[in-house]
Design a protein around this motif. Sequence first.
Motif, PDB file in Angstrom:
ATOM      1  N   SER A  37       0.034   1.907   4.746  1.00  0.00           N
ATOM      2  CA  SER A  37       0.483   0.964   3.708  1.00  0.00           C
ATOM      3  C   SER A  37       0.084   1.451   2.322  1.00  0.00           C
ATOM      4  CB  SER A  37      -0.113  -0.422   3.960  1.00  0.00           C
ATOM      5  OG  SER A  37       0.385  -0.958   5.157  1.00  0.00           O
ATOM      6  N   ASP A  38      -1.142   2.005   2.187  1.00  0.00           N
ATOM      7  CA  ASP A  38      -1.590   2.546   0.901  1.00  0.00           C
ATOM      8  C   ASP A  38      -0.682   3.689   0.447  1.00  0.00           C
ATOM      9  OD1 ASP A  38      -3.686   0.741   0.950  1.00  0.00           O
ATOM     10  OD2 ASP A  38      -5.207   2.226   1.510  1.00  0.00           O
ATOM     11  N   VAL A  39      -0.398   4.614   1.371  1.00  0.00           N
ATOM     12  CA  VAL A  39       0.467   5.756   1.034  1.00  0.00           C
ATOM     13  C   VAL A  39       1.865   5.258   0.687  1.00  0.00           C
ATOM     14  CG1 VAL A  39       1.588   7.817   1.958  1.00  0.00           C
ATOM     15  CG2 VAL A  39      -0.833   7.411   2.415  1.00  0.00           C
ATOM     16  N   SER A  40       2.360   4.308   1.462  1.00  0.00           N
ATOM     17  CA  SER A  40       3.697   3.761   1.212  1.00  0.00           C
ATOM     18  C   SER A  40       3.762   3.090  -0.157  1.00  0.00           C
ATOM     19  CB  SER A  40       4.043   2.753   2.313  1.00  0.00           C
ATOM     20  OG  SER A  40       5.255   2.112   2.036  1.00  0.00           O
ATOM     21  N   GLY A  41       2.681   2.431  -0.545  1.00  0.00           N
ATOM     22  CA  GLY A  41       2.631   1.794  -1.859  1.00  0.00           C
ATOM     23  C   GLY A  41       2.639   2.813  -2.990  1.00  0.00           C
ATOM     24  N   GLN A  42       2.102   4.007  -2.738  1.00  0.00           N
ATOM     25  CA  GLN A  42       2.051   5.045  -3.777  1.00  0.00           C
ATOM     26  C   GLN A  42       3.343   5.853  -3.863  1.00  0.00           C
ATOM     27  OE1 GLN A  42      -1.390   7.373  -2.789  1.00  0.00           O
ATOM     28  NE2 GLN A  42      -2.829   5.739  -3.325  1.00  0.00           N
ATOM     29  N   VAL A  43       3.927   6.197  -2.705  1.00  0.00           N
ATOM     30  CA  VAL A  43       5.088   7.105  -2.708  1.00  0.00           C
ATOM     31  C   VAL A  43       6.376   6.441  -2.237  1.00  0.00           C
ATOM     32  CG1 VAL A  43       3.652   9.149  -2.387  1.00  0.00           C
ATOM     33  CG2 VAL A  43       4.623   8.010  -0.380  1.00  0.00           C
ATOM     34  N   GLY A  44       6.286   5.216  -1.797  1.00  0.00           N
ATOM     35  CA  GLY A  44       7.470   4.519  -1.309  1.00  0.00           C
ATOM     36  C   GLY A  44       7.714   4.814   0.174  1.00  0.00           C
ATOM     37  N   GLN A  45       8.775   4.252   0.697  1.00  0.00           N
ATOM     38  CA  GLN A  45       9.126   4.450   2.106  1.00  0.00           C
ATOM     39  C   GLN A  45       9.849   5.789   2.239  1.00  0.00           C
ATOM     40  OE1 GLN A  45       8.446   2.866   4.903  1.00  0.00           O
ATOM     41  NE2 GLN A  45       7.335   1.176   3.950  1.00  0.00           N
ATOM     42  N   ILE A  46       9.095   6.802   2.681  1.00  0.00           N
ATOM     43  CA  ILE A  46       9.657   8.148   2.806  1.00  0.00           C
ATOM     44  C   ILE A  46       9.878   8.521   4.266  1.00  0.00           C
ATOM     45  CG2 ILE A  46       8.715   8.987   0.630  1.00  0.00           C
ATOM     46  CD1 ILE A  46       6.385  10.220   2.220  1.00  0.00           C
ATOM     47  N   GLY A  47       9.852   7.542   5.114  1.00  0.00           N
ATOM     48  CA  GLY A  47      10.042   7.779   6.549  1.00  0.00           C
ATOM     49  C   GLY A  47       8.720   7.665   7.287  1.00  0.00           C
ATOM     50  N   ASP A  48       8.810   7.110   8.496  1.00  0.00           N
ATOM     51  CA  ASP A  48       7.600   6.875   9.300  1.00  0.00           C
ATOM     52  C   ASP A  48       6.808   8.147   9.563  1.00  0.00           C
ATOM     53  OD1 ASP A  48       8.085   4.176   9.452  1.00  0.00           O
ATOM     54  OD2 ASP A  48       9.100   4.281  11.403  1.00  0.00           O
ATOM     55  N   LEU A  49       7.510   9.206   9.915  1.00  0.00           N
ATOM     56  CA  LEU A  49       6.820  10.446  10.260  1.00  0.00           C
ATOM     57  C   LEU A  49       6.045  10.993   9.062  1.00  0.00           C
ATOM     58  CD1 LEU A  49       6.215  12.521  12.420  1.00  0.00           C
ATOM     59  CD2 LEU A  49       8.297  13.741  11.746  1.00  0.00           C
ATOM     60  N   ARG A  50       6.672  11.036   7.899  1.00  0.00           N
ATOM     61  CA  ARG A  50       5.989  11.549   6.706  1.00  0.00           C
ATOM     62  C   ARG A  50       4.840  10.631   6.284  1.00  0.00           C
ATOM     63  NH1 ARG A  50      10.997  14.075   3.554  1.00  0.00           N
ATOM     64  NH2 ARG A  50      10.808  16.139   4.466  1.00  0.00           N
ATOM     65  N   LEU A  51       5.038   9.318   6.377  1.00  0.00           N
ATOM     66  CA  LEU A  51       3.955   8.389   6.032  1.00  0.00           C
ATOM     67  C   LEU A  51       2.758   8.587   6.961  1.00  0.00           C
ATOM     68  CD1 LEU A  51       5.874   5.064   5.243  1.00  0.00           C
ATOM     69  CD2 LEU A  51       4.560   6.474   3.653  1.00  0.00           C
ATOM     70  N   LEU A  52       3.052   8.715   8.261  1.00  0.00           N
ATOM     71  CA  LEU A  52       1.969   8.936   9.226  1.00  0.00           C
ATOM     72  C   LEU A  52       1.290  10.283   8.991  1.00  0.00           C
ATOM     73  CD1 LEU A  52       3.495   7.497  12.522  1.00  0.00           C
ATOM     74  CD2 LEU A  52       1.516   6.638  11.272  1.00  0.00           C
ATOM     75  N   LEU A  53       2.066  11.306   8.657  1.00  0.00           N
ATOM     76  CA  LEU A  53       1.486  12.612   8.366  1.00  0.00           C
ATOM     77  C   LEU A  53       0.564  12.531   7.157  1.00  0.00           C
ATOM     78  CD1 LEU A  53       1.246  15.674   8.720  1.00  0.00           C
ATOM     79  CD2 LEU A  53       3.295  15.898   7.290  1.00  0.00           C
ATOM     80  N   MET A  54       1.004  11.910   6.089  1.00  0.00           N
ATOM     81  CA  MET A  54       0.186  11.814   4.878  1.00  0.00           C
ATOM     82  C   MET A  54      -1.078  10.985   5.142  1.00  0.00           C
ATOM     83  SD  MET A  54       3.086  11.554   1.898  1.00  0.00           S
ATOM     84  CE  MET A  54       1.932  11.656   0.560  1.00  0.00           C
ATOM     85  N   ALA A  55      -0.912   9.853   5.840  1.00  0.00           N
ATOM     86  CA  ALA A  55      -2.069   9.016   6.157  1.00  0.00           C
ATOM     87  C   ALA A  55      -3.042   9.784   7.047  1.00  0.00           C
ATOM     88  CB  ALA A  55      -1.618   7.725   6.839  1.00  0.00           C
ATOM     89  N   SER A  56      -2.526  10.547   7.992  1.00  0.00           N
ATOM     90  CA  SER A  56      -3.378  11.347   8.884  1.00  0.00           C
ATOM     91  C   SER A  56      -4.134  12.412   8.095  1.00  0.00           C
ATOM     92  CB  SER A  56      -2.549  12.012   9.977  1.00  0.00           C
ATOM     93  OG  SER A  56      -1.953  11.033  10.794  1.00  0.00           O
ATOM     94  N   LEU A  57      -3.476  13.060   7.163  1.00  0.00           N
ATOM     95  CA  LEU A  57      -4.138  14.075   6.337  1.00  0.00           C
ATOM     96  C   LEU A  57      -5.262  13.454   5.492  1.00  0.00           C
ATOM     97  CD1 LEU A  57      -1.076  16.231   5.192  1.00  0.00           C
ATOM     98  CD2 LEU A  57      -2.896  16.874   6.803  1.00  0.00           C
ATOM     99  N   ILE A  58      -5.004  12.259   4.965  1.00  0.00           N
ATOM    100  CA  ILE A  58      -6.043  11.560   4.190  1.00  0.00           C
ATOM    101  C   ILE A  58      -7.233  11.235   5.094  1.00  0.00           C
ATOM    102  CG2 ILE A  58      -6.577   9.396   2.991  1.00  0.00           C
ATOM    103  CD1 ILE A  58      -3.639   9.506   1.912  1.00  0.00           C
ATOM    104  N   LEU A  59      -6.963  10.760   6.303  1.00  0.00           N
ATOM    105  CA  LEU A  59      -8.048  10.433   7.238  1.00  0.00           C
ATOM    106  C   LEU A  59      -8.828  11.680   7.654  1.00  0.00           C
ATOM    107  CD1 LEU A  59      -6.283   7.744   9.455  1.00  0.00           C
ATOM    108  CD2 LEU A  59      -8.229   7.393   7.915  1.00  0.00           C
TER     109      LEU A  59
END
Length: 140
Positions: A37-59
Amino acid sequence: MSRVTVTLNGRDFTIGCEAGQEAYLRELAGTLDTRVSDVSGQVGQIGDLRLLLMASLILVDDLKESDSRIEALESQVQRLTHENHGASSLHAEARGRLAGQLGRLAERMEAIAGAIETEDPGECDADSPAQDDAYAEAGA
C-alpha cells in the motif's frame, strides 16, 4: 495443513500453512500488504507483480540493514566482553597487591605493638631505641 486467506492490495489469496501458524501468517501478510500500500501510494497502481517486487525489495533492504546492525552489536558485545575480562584480571591483580600490602602492614603493626609491650613502662621516651626499631620496622 491449514489454509489461510490473506489480502494483498485489495485481492484475496488462499495460502496453506502448518497448523497453529495461521495468525502468524496473517500478521506477515498484513505487514506485506502495508508495504504494498505504501509503494502503491508513492508510484500508483503499476500492477500487482511490480508492486510486490518493489515491496519485497524494500523488505529485503530492511532485513539487510537489520542484519548489519545485529552484526555491529554482536561485535560490540564481544569487544565489551573482552574488555570486561581484561578489567576483571586487572581488578584481581590489584586485589592481590592490596592484600599483600595489607599483610605487610599488619606485620609491621604487630612488630610495633610487640615493641611497645616489651618496652619498660618507665621508658616512655620518644627517643627510646625500642621505639626507633619499631618505627624502622614499620617503615615510619
